[in-house]
Scaffold this motif. Structure first.
Motif, PDB file in Angstrom:
ATOM      1  N   UNK A  29      32.883  66.056  62.634  1.00  0.00           N
ATOM      2  CA  UNK A  29      33.675  67.160  62.092  1.00  0.00           C
ATOM      3  C   UNK A  29      34.039  68.162  63.162  1.00  0.00           C
ATOM      4  N   UNK A  30      33.117  68.444  64.053  1.00  0.00           N
ATOM      5  CA  UNK A  30      33.384  69.390  65.139  1.00  0.00           C
ATOM      6  C   UNK A  30      34.439  68.833  66.088  1.00  0.00           C
ATOM      7  N   UNK A  31      34.355  67.544  66.400  1.00  0.00           N
ATOM      8  CA  UNK A  31      35.356  66.918  67.276  1.00  0.00           C
ATOM      9  C   UNK A  31      36.739  66.989  66.642  1.00  0.00           C
ATOM     10  N   UNK A  32      36.832  66.753  65.362  1.00  0.00           N
ATOM     11  CA  UNK A  32      38.127  66.837  64.675  1.00  0.00           C
ATOM     12  C   UNK A  32      38.640  68.271  64.686  1.00  0.00           C
ATOM     13  N   UNK A  33      37.753  69.227  64.493  1.00  0.00           N
ATOM     14  CA  UNK A  33      38.143  70.632  64.546  1.00  0.00           C
ATOM     15  C   UNK A  33      38.696  70.992  65.932  1.00  0.00           C
ATOM     16  N   UNK A  34      38.053  70.509  66.984  1.00  0.00           N
ATOM     17  CA  UNK A  34      38.531  70.764  68.346  1.00  0.00           C
ATOM     18  C   UNK A  34      39.888  70.115  68.564  1.00  0.00           C
ATOM     19  N   UNK A  35      40.067  68.884  68.074  1.00  0.00           N
ATOM     20  CA  UNK A  35      41.368  68.202  68.213  1.00  0.00           C
ATOM     21  C   UNK A  35      42.476  68.983  67.510  1.00  0.00           C
ATOM     22  N   UNK A  36      42.206  69.451  66.304  1.00  0.00           N
ATOM     23  CA  UNK A  36      43.207  70.200  65.556  1.00  0.00           C
ATOM     24  C   UNK A  36      43.514  71.535  66.243  1.00  0.00           C
ATOM     25  N   UNK A  37      42.493  72.173  66.774  1.00  0.00           N
ATOM     26  CA  UNK A  37      42.696  73.432  67.489  1.00  0.00           C
ATOM     27  C   UNK A  37      43.568  73.216  68.725  1.00  0.00           C
ATOM     28  N   UNK A  62      45.696  70.831  69.232  1.00  0.00           N
ATOM     29  CA  UNK A  62      47.043  70.501  68.773  1.00  0.00           C
ATOM     30  C   UNK A  62      47.799  71.772  68.392  1.00  0.00           C
ATOM     31  N   UNK A  63      47.135  72.675  67.695  1.00  0.00           N
ATOM     32  CA  UNK A  63      47.751  73.937  67.303  1.00  0.00           C
ATOM     33  C   UNK A  63      48.088  74.776  68.532  1.00  0.00           C
ATOM     34  N   UNK A  64      47.185  74.818  69.507  1.00  0.00           N
ATOM     35  CA  UNK A  64      47.446  75.576  70.724  1.00  0.00           C
ATOM     36  C   UNK A  64      48.651  75.018  71.467  1.00  0.00           C
ATOM     37  N   UNK A  65      48.796  73.696  71.507  1.00  0.00           N
ATOM     38  CA  UNK A  65      49.949  73.080  72.162  1.00  0.00           C
ATOM     39  C   UNK A  65      51.235  73.432  71.414  1.00  0.00           C
ATOM     40  N   UNK A  66      51.175  73.452  70.100  1.00  0.00           N
ATOM     41  CA  UNK A  66      52.343  73.819  69.289  1.00  0.00           C
ATOM     42  C   UNK A  66      52.738  75.271  69.552  1.00  0.00           C
ATOM     43  N   UNK A  67      51.758  76.153  69.591  1.00  0.00           N
ATOM     44  CA  UNK A  67      52.027  77.565  69.845  1.00  0.00           C
ATOM     45  C   UNK A  67      52.639  77.745  71.234  1.00  0.00           C
TER      46      UNK A  67
END
Length: 63
Positions: A28-36, A38-43
């Motif tokens: 779950x933590x790894x998925x949270x880091x991946x999503x974060x 991804x969001x940072x790259x989008x921003x």
């Protein structure tokens, strides 16, 4: 920490034998880091587009 033998897990906090860290939390933590990330790259991409638009508008205003 043993997945097969839950009685041999190490407690998360010394003196609190009722608190354990389950291996599923790591996934779950790894998925949270991946999503974060991804969001940072989008921003960052959106900020680049905004900066490009600002420079274009400034170029139009100041011929």
């Amino acid at each position: 920490m043993s997945v097969e033998l839950p009685d041999q897990r190490e407690p998360v906090i010394e003196g609190r034998p009722d608190l354990f860290l389950n291996i599923i939390w790591f996934d779950g933590f790894q998925e949270l880091v991946r999503q974060h990330n991804k969001l940072q790259a989008t921003v960052a991409s959106q900020q680049d587009q905004i900066n490009d638009l600002i420079s274009r508008v400034e170029a139009l205003e100041n011929p």
